[in-house]
Design an enzyme around this catalytic site. Sequence first.
Site, PDB file in Angstrom:
ATOM      1  N   THR A 283      38.264 -31.343  -6.347  1.00  0.00           N
ATOM      2  CA  THR A 283      39.079 -32.650  -5.932  1.00  0.00           C
ATOM      3  C   THR A 283      40.592 -32.297  -6.838  1.00  0.00           C
ATOM      4  OG1 THR A 283      38.638 -32.952  -8.723  1.00  0.00           O
ATOM      5  CG2 THR A 283      37.395 -33.241  -6.943  1.00  0.00           C
ATOM      6  N   THR A 320      35.850 -30.204  -9.767  1.00  0.00           N
ATOM      7  CA  THR A 320      36.966 -31.318 -10.940  1.00  0.00           C
ATOM      8  C   THR A 320      38.139 -30.356 -10.695  1.00  0.00           C
ATOM      9  OG1 THR A 320      37.127 -31.086 -12.483  1.00  0.00           O
ATOM     10  CG2 THR A 320      35.629 -32.978 -11.628  1.00  0.00           C
ATOM     11  N   ASP A 321      39.779 -30.528  -9.972  1.00  0.00           N
ATOM     12  CA  ASP A 321      41.156 -29.123 -11.047  1.00  0.00           C
ATOM     13  C   ASP A 321      40.272 -30.232 -12.268  1.00  0.00           C
ATOM     14  OD1 ASP A 321      42.520 -28.448 -10.604  1.00  0.00           O
ATOM     15  OD2 ASP A 321      44.150 -29.113  -9.959  1.00  0.00           O
ATOM     16  N   SER A 322      41.307 -29.313 -12.717  1.00  0.00           N
ATOM     17  CA  SER A 322      40.976 -29.058 -14.623  1.00  0.00           C
ATOM     18  C   SER A 322      41.179 -30.672 -15.279  1.00  0.00           C
ATOM     19  CB  SER A 322      41.974 -28.034 -15.049  1.00  0.00           C
ATOM     20  OG  SER A 322      41.758 -28.338 -16.675  1.00  0.00           O
ATOM     21  N   MET A 323      40.060 -31.045 -15.803  1.00  0.00           N
ATOM     22  CA  MET A 323      40.202 -32.365 -16.261  1.00  0.00           C
ATOM     23  C   MET A 323      41.302 -32.540 -17.431  1.00  0.00           C
ATOM     24  SD  MET A 323      37.937 -33.876 -14.748  1.00  0.00           S
ATOM     25  CE  MET A 323      37.742 -35.506 -15.468  1.00  0.00           C
TER      26      MET A 323
END
Length: 587
Positions: A283, A320-323
């Site tokens: 994402t 996810t991309d890094s949260m």
Amino acid sequence: MSIFKRVFFILDSAGGVILRSLRTAPPAVFCFIPFLLLVVLLSGCGSDSTEQESRVDKLLKSMSVEEKVGQIMVGFFRGATLSAEQQQRIRDLHLGGVVLYSSTGNIENTTQVADLVTSIQNTARDAGGIPLFVSIDQEGGWICRITQGVTVFPGNMALGAGGSGELSAHSADIMARELRALGITMNYAPVVDVNSNPANPIIGVRSFGSSPEDVARLGTAQIDPYRDAGVLCVAKHFPGHGDTDVDSHLGLPIVRHDRARLDAVELYPFKAMVKAGVPAVMTAHVEVPALDPSGLPGTLSAPILGVLRDEMGFDGLIITDSMGMGAIVQGWGLEEASILSFLAGTDILLFGADKGHEPGEQDGIHKALTAAVKSGRIPMERLDASVRRILTVKKEYGILDDPFPKVKWQASLASAEHVAVARRVADLGVTLVRNDQKLLPLSGTTPIPVLWPTEMKSYLQPLLAELPWLVPCYAPLQPAPEDTARVLETVRGASAILVGSYNLSSNTGWRDLILSLGAENLVVAAVRSPYDLVQIPNVSTYLAVYSDRPVAMQTLAGLLTGNQLPGGLLPVELPALYPRGWGMTAF
């Protein structure tokens, strides 16, 4: 097992017994033989999938809530060896995966990486846990976590300039096989963002270019080579990060296009990747009002992720991309954002080595997610659906059975054959945009100064090794007045000056230094963004190299001396200067 293979197996293994029995059987028995054979065949049809589902279901039923929550988490850690703290985290949180970085000390050399991966998987196995995804960002070009002992490719935009789908597939095959040899089973690549914004600070040369069709063609070419090597490729960043001017590490970008434009450009490559069977999609932390007017970024938005899952029919892993990136934590915080993202439809939450974050935060996130499940905020059915996807992929890619490195004793995986392919990518991609004063090729009969950023000094060395008559002149990317004065004095009277340009829209001090040198005798090599010419439009000679990796610098040397002809075409438009597809094929 196919029907034909099953028939052969039955006849091969039991045929002798059957024939011996039939010699003494009454005639009526022969009436039942076709029926019995059909029952045997049909009972075996699809048994492979049944066995897989049974194994996954058994695993799922045996897992506690805490174990299931661990599977949806992939986290970073520090160190070249597995610390006692990280071993405990793998055991207690039951992590589904880890992500490796050079910046956190995880990567020193290939032997060390293989040993580290072995320790990670042994820790999980000894605790009776499930093998982990070992993941990395190894895109090629600008984003390469491993740079020693593996083949380092020039990157996507060099592939875009060359335009070869075959070469895109070949490079993916080499990269994937080298990663899998080290025990790395997930690569956050390829980037399939369509880069249409010259001021994009975070995508740029990581993209194949500005044509949705070319991005889709070159991206889909990489799916099967990754799968064949046993590595998950991950298409990123959905629903598209190419037309943004904010770095999502720092803030929340907004893509303001309407749905028709999104379908035609940003979403186009993702549709193609899904259709071609990509196993995972990452994402983007971007706001897209046309898809979700609420203001939620894609990573937290059920409507945006619904486009991927429901409209495109994607049933793989949504990661996810890094949260820990600014676009997320500034608005929601890690724990709440993790819950919201999972509820929105992601399967795996990635916790990377973002500035200001530590691995210990994963403990609190696991606790928060577990509490959300036990309270009913996250329905158990929702958690089970994602964990089933994760376990199924781990089964399909052989991770459940053999997650270990393949050639840990091999110091270098970058064979001469592999490096030759990377060089071919560079050769085919480098683009001669302008040679107005016919400065190229350089004669090499007299010393020529080469102006290069001090911070990027190491990247110049392969070029100096190829062309010893280049005389380096270094200055900071943001030069002080005294630096500019020194450079001007050093290059005074030179018939030609070679300059390396690095993302001039953000490195404005370097842009101003170049402008102070005049224009007619400059040979500018854009070793990152090809858009740099927009910032220095009057320079007489301009090449787009797209990368400063060694193979790209060797290609640049050949082009500067005329030993090699330019082969690439611009994969992006240079606004008001040159269209996409422009490139000189001779000097």
